[in-house]
Design an enzyme around this catalytic site. Structure first.
Site, PDB file in Angstrom:
ATOM      1  N   CYS A 167       7.574  -8.300  -2.554  1.00 24.90           N
ATOM      2  CA  CYS A 167       7.213  -8.195  -1.130  1.00 24.90           C
ATOM      3  C   CYS A 167       7.618  -9.411  -0.300  1.00 24.90           C
ATOM      4  O   CYS A 167       7.681  -9.316   0.928  1.00 24.90           O
ATOM      5  CB  CYS A 167       5.717  -7.961  -0.968  1.00 24.90           C
ATOM      6  SG  CYS A 167       5.122  -6.496  -1.812  1.00 24.90           S
ATOM      7  N   HIS A 172       2.546 -10.494   5.900  1.00 30.64           N
ATOM      8  CA  HIS A 172       2.822  -9.354   5.031  1.00 30.64           C
ATOM      9  C   HIS A 172       1.691  -8.344   5.213  1.00 30.64           C
ATOM     10  O   HIS A 172       0.527  -8.723   5.321  1.00 30.64           O
ATOM     11  CB  HIS A 172       2.906  -9.822   3.578  1.00 30.64           C
ATOM     12  CG  HIS A 172       3.102  -8.703   2.612  1.00 30.64           C
ATOM     13  ND1 HIS A 172       4.020  -7.703   2.827  1.00 30.64           N
ATOM     14  CD2 HIS A 172       2.488  -8.401   1.439  1.00 30.64           C
ATOM     15  CE1 HIS A 172       3.970  -6.844   1.821  1.00 30.64           C
ATOM     16  NE2 HIS A 172       3.052  -7.239   0.973  1.00 30.64           N
ATOM     17  N   ASN A 207       2.219  -0.556   3.293  1.00 28.61           N
ATOM     18  CA  ASN A 207       2.892  -1.729   2.723  1.00 28.61           C
ATOM     19  C   ASN A 207       4.341  -1.357   2.404  1.00 28.61           C
ATOM     20  O   ASN A 207       4.598  -0.599   1.470  1.00 28.61           O
ATOM     21  CB  ASN A 207       2.144  -2.165   1.463  1.00 28.61           C
ATOM     22  CG  ASN A 207       2.785  -3.370   0.794  1.00 28.61           C
ATOM     23  OD1 ASN A 207       3.832  -3.840   1.204  1.00 28.61           O
ATOM     24  ND2 ASN A 207       2.139  -3.874  -0.243  1.00 28.61           N
TER      25      ASN A 207
HETATM   26  O1  UT7 Z   1       2.036  -6.333  -1.599  1.00 36.51           O
HETATM   27  C1  UT7 Z   1       1.613  -6.417  -2.929  1.00 36.51           C
HETATM   28  C2  UT7 Z   1       0.890  -5.169  -3.358  1.00 36.51           C
HETATM   29  N1  UT7 Z   1      -0.385  -4.955  -2.669  1.00 36.51           N
HETATM   30  C3  UT7 Z   1      -1.526  -5.247  -3.254  1.00 36.51           C
HETATM   31  O2  UT7 Z   1      -1.492  -5.756  -4.318  1.00 36.51           O
HETATM   32  C4  UT7 Z   1      -2.854  -4.905  -2.617  1.00 36.51           C
HETATM   33  C5  UT7 Z   1      -3.985  -5.754  -3.180  1.00 36.51           C
HETATM   34  N2  UT7 Z   1      -5.225  -5.038  -3.420  1.00 36.51           N
HETATM   35  C6  UT7 Z   1      -5.847  -4.256  -2.506  1.00 36.51           C
HETATM   36  O3  UT7 Z   1      -5.384  -4.092  -1.414  1.00 36.51           O
HETATM   37  C7  UT7 Z   1      -7.171  -3.620  -2.872  1.00 36.51           C
HETATM   38  O4  UT7 Z   1      -7.664  -4.208  -4.066  1.00 36.51           O
HETATM   39  C8  UT7 Z   1      -7.074  -2.062  -3.037  1.00 36.51           C
HETATM   40  C9  UT7 Z   1      -6.856  -1.416  -1.697  1.00 36.51           C
HETATM   41  C10 UT7 Z   1      -5.908  -1.733  -3.965  1.00 36.51           C
HETATM   42  C11 UT7 Z   1      -8.363  -1.497  -3.643  1.00 36.51           C
HETATM   43  O5  UT7 Z   1      -9.464  -1.860  -2.833  1.00 36.51           O
HETATM   44  P1  UT7 Z   1     -10.798  -2.430  -3.525  1.00 36.51           P
HETATM   45  O6  UT7 Z   1     -11.790  -2.596  -2.471  1.00 36.51           O
HETATM   46  O7  UT7 Z   1     -10.392  -3.650  -4.302  1.00 36.51           O
HETATM   47  O8  UT7 Z   1     -11.261  -1.220  -4.422  1.00 36.51           O
HETATM   48  P2  UT7 Z   1     -11.419  -1.144  -6.009  1.00 36.51           P
HETATM   49  O9  UT7 Z   1     -10.120  -1.343  -6.702  1.00 36.51           O
HETATM   50  O10 UT7 Z   1     -12.559  -2.007  -6.377  1.00 36.51           O
HETATM   51  O11 UT7 Z   1     -11.801   0.374  -6.216  1.00 36.51           O
HETATM   52  C12 UT7 Z   1     -13.018   0.869  -5.797  1.00 36.51           C
HETATM   53  C13 UT7 Z   1     -13.138   2.340  -6.209  1.00 36.51           C
HETATM   54  C14 UT7 Z   1     -12.801   2.597  -7.671  1.00 36.51           C
HETATM   55  O12 UT7 Z   1     -13.726   3.546  -8.135  1.00 36.51           O
HETATM   56  P3  UT7 Z   1     -14.960   3.110  -9.071  1.00 36.51           P
HETATM   57  O13 UT7 Z   1     -14.339   2.487 -10.269  1.00 36.51           O
HETATM   58  O14 UT7 Z   1     -15.738   2.130  -8.233  1.00 36.51           O
HETATM   59  O15 UT7 Z   1     -15.663   4.395  -9.307  1.00 36.51           O
HETATM   60  C15 UT7 Z   1     -11.425   3.233  -7.608  1.00 36.51           C
HETATM   61  O16 UT7 Z   1     -11.196   4.133  -8.671  1.00 36.51           O
HETATM   62  O17 UT7 Z   1     -12.248   3.139  -5.438  1.00 36.51           O
HETATM   63  C16 UT7 Z   1     -11.509   4.000  -6.323  1.00 36.51           C
HETATM   64  N3  UT7 Z   1     -10.195   4.251  -5.735  1.00 36.51           N
HETATM   65  C17 UT7 Z   1      -9.974   5.240  -4.849  1.00 36.51           C
HETATM   66  N4  UT7 Z   1     -10.780   6.167  -4.313  1.00 36.51           N
HETATM   67  C18 UT7 Z   1     -10.242   7.034  -3.423  1.00 36.51           C
HETATM   68  C19 UT7 Z   1      -9.031   3.580  -5.942  1.00 36.51           C
HETATM   69  N5  UT7 Z   1      -8.056   4.127  -5.198  1.00 36.51           N
HETATM   70  C20 UT7 Z   1      -8.614   5.154  -4.508  1.00 36.51           C
HETATM   71  C21 UT7 Z   1      -8.105   6.083  -3.580  1.00 36.51           C
HETATM   72  N6  UT7 Z   1      -8.963   6.995  -3.063  1.00 36.51           N
HETATM   73  N7  UT7 Z   1      -6.821   6.073  -3.189  1.00 36.51           N
END
Ligand code: UT7
Length: 372
Positions: free
Chosen positions: A111, A249, A279
């Site tokens: 990225c 970004h 992104n």
């Molecule tokens: O540019 C480089 C690449 N970009 C990144 O690396 C982005 C960096 N990370 C992030 O932006 C965030 O960590 C995310 C947006 C990916 C995730 O947000 P979060 O607040 O950290 O959520 P989480 O990973 O803690 O997930 C929370 C819950 C999980 O369920 P459980 O385990 O709590 O039951 C996930 O399975 O949300 C679930 N989940 C979803 N639910 C609905 C993950 N993706 C989705 C989805 N829709 N698309």
């Protein structure tokens, strides 16, 4: 001292829009989750190759700068999703533009590729190796996306933008940058299925699955971008109050908010595209830069902070002094053809192709073995 002013800018966004509602037709996800966790509502899916997008963006950037393709000395193509590896993509853009005098190179830091490419071009201009460079940030992620993995499929989009950088005796362009790589966290973002680590084990190249530790990347990205922003401001002797515009970004609205809050810059100075484009990896910063100019948010002489992170985990922050000109000298009539299919139809085609490939052993059980 020779400086490297940014004198032209242009973008190329494919027109097919993939909405959160489209994603929830085949993924267990919903608009509320995606908007509240990421700030994203839409992203684009490209019906053309990355090089085609890059050519249109480059023609716009050259027209904007009033520079003839034949006068370009260097093309730096920042991307991690090339159409092919050999020959490099920059040479493909070079041919299409007729930039016969140019040297052409690809830079892949995921990225951050556009900003590392900008550093490369700036350094070559400052040291007199070249005078005029075209710097591209482009990404075609849709064919490589793990469309059945909701952790990643909702986050990314395709797009492209380019800038022209020219030698100048005025103190413009990149004033300073902080570059780094949190390589101990390189396993947190890995696209499995490209490269010999996989093809040597019988995996079809491009039949990808993603390893993605979102929460860990989130923490590392915020800390890394805050530290890089503070370091570059210190290096250049400026304070957060001196910053006129932040063009970060665009991986997640919450990441952007955390970075600017901790860096001491108010959100109303931040250029945002994440809601409309998601992104776009290497393309996010140059597209946001081009739109800041289109929307009149870039003032003559503005001091701009550009923090970013990507797989690696590469991190960086650049400080750019904009020049006097914030309007294009010219506009090119280059444009993409119209897509024959909707974004959702194109995504369904990619999913169908990948499930046909699943008849062979594929990536099941194939993990990357860390050598170091
Ligand atoms: O540019 C480089 C690449 N970009 C990144 O690396 C982005 C960096 N990370 C992030 O932006 C965030 O960590 C995310 C947006 C990916 C995730 O947000 P979060 O607040 O950290 O959520 P989480 O990973 O803690 O997930 C929370 C819950 C999980 O369920 P459980 O385990 O709590 O039951 C996930 O399975 O949300 C679930 N989940 C979803 N639910 C609905 C993950 N993706 C989705 C989805 N829709 N698309």
């Amino acid at each position: 001292m020779t400086h490297a002013a940014i004198t032209g800018w242009g973008k190329c966004m494919p027109s097919a829009v993939l909405t959160n509602a489209d994603l929830s037709t085949f993924l267990d996800t919903n608009d509320e989750w995606i908007v509240s966790r990421t700030g994203m509502k839409e992203r684009r899916v490209s019906h053309v190759s990355a090089i085609e997008m890059a050519v249109v963006a480059s023609k716009q950037a050259l027209a904007c700068a009033g520079v003839d393709a034949a006068d370009v000395d260097l093309i730096v193509y920042g991307s991690c999703s090339s159409d092919e590896l050999v020959p490099n993509s920059a040479s493909g853009v070079q041919t299409a533009l007729g930039a016969t005098r140019a040297a052409s190179m690809d830079v892949n830091t995921a990225c951050t590729s556009f900003l590392y490419s900008l550093s490369t071009a700036t350094a070559m201009i400052r040291t007199g190796v070249v005078k005029t460079a075209l710097v591209i940030g482009v990404e075609i992620i849709s064919p490589f996306m793990d469309w059945d993995n909701r952790n990643v499929a909702v986050l990314f989009g395709d797009g492209c933008a380019a800038v022209v950088v020219q030698a100048s005796d005025k103190e413009e362009g990149v004033l300073g940058e902080q570059l780094g790589c949190l390589a101990d966290a390189r396993q947190t973002l890995r696209v499995r299925g490209m490269g010999t680590a996989y093809t040597n084990r019988g995996v079809t190249s491009g039949d990808t699955e993603w390893d993605f530790d979102g929460p860990e990347i989130f923490k590392r990205a915020v800390n890394g971008m805050v530290q890089a922003s503070q370091a570059v401001m210190k290096k250049c002797g400026v304070t957060p109050d001196d910053i006129d515009l932040v063009v970060p970004h665009q991986a997640n609205l919450r990441i952007i908010e955390a970075v600017v809050n901790r860096s001491g810059v108010p959100m109303d100075k931040v250029m945002l595209t994440v809601e409309r484009y998601g992104n776009m990896s290497a393309a996010t910063v140059p597209v946001a830069l081009a739109e800041a100019l289109e929307e009149g948010r870039m003032k003559p002489g503005a001091l701009v902070l550009l923090p970013a992170f990507g797989a690696g985990l590469t991190v960086c922050a650049h400080l750019v002094r904009w020049g006097d000109r914030v309007t294009p000298l010219g506009v090119s009539d280059a444009a993409l053809s119209k897509p024959k299919k909707s974004a959702l139809e194109m995504v369904q085609d990619i999913r169908a192709r990948k499930s046909r490939d699943a008849s062979h052993p594929g990536l099941q059980g194939v993990t990357f073995i860390e050598q170091m």
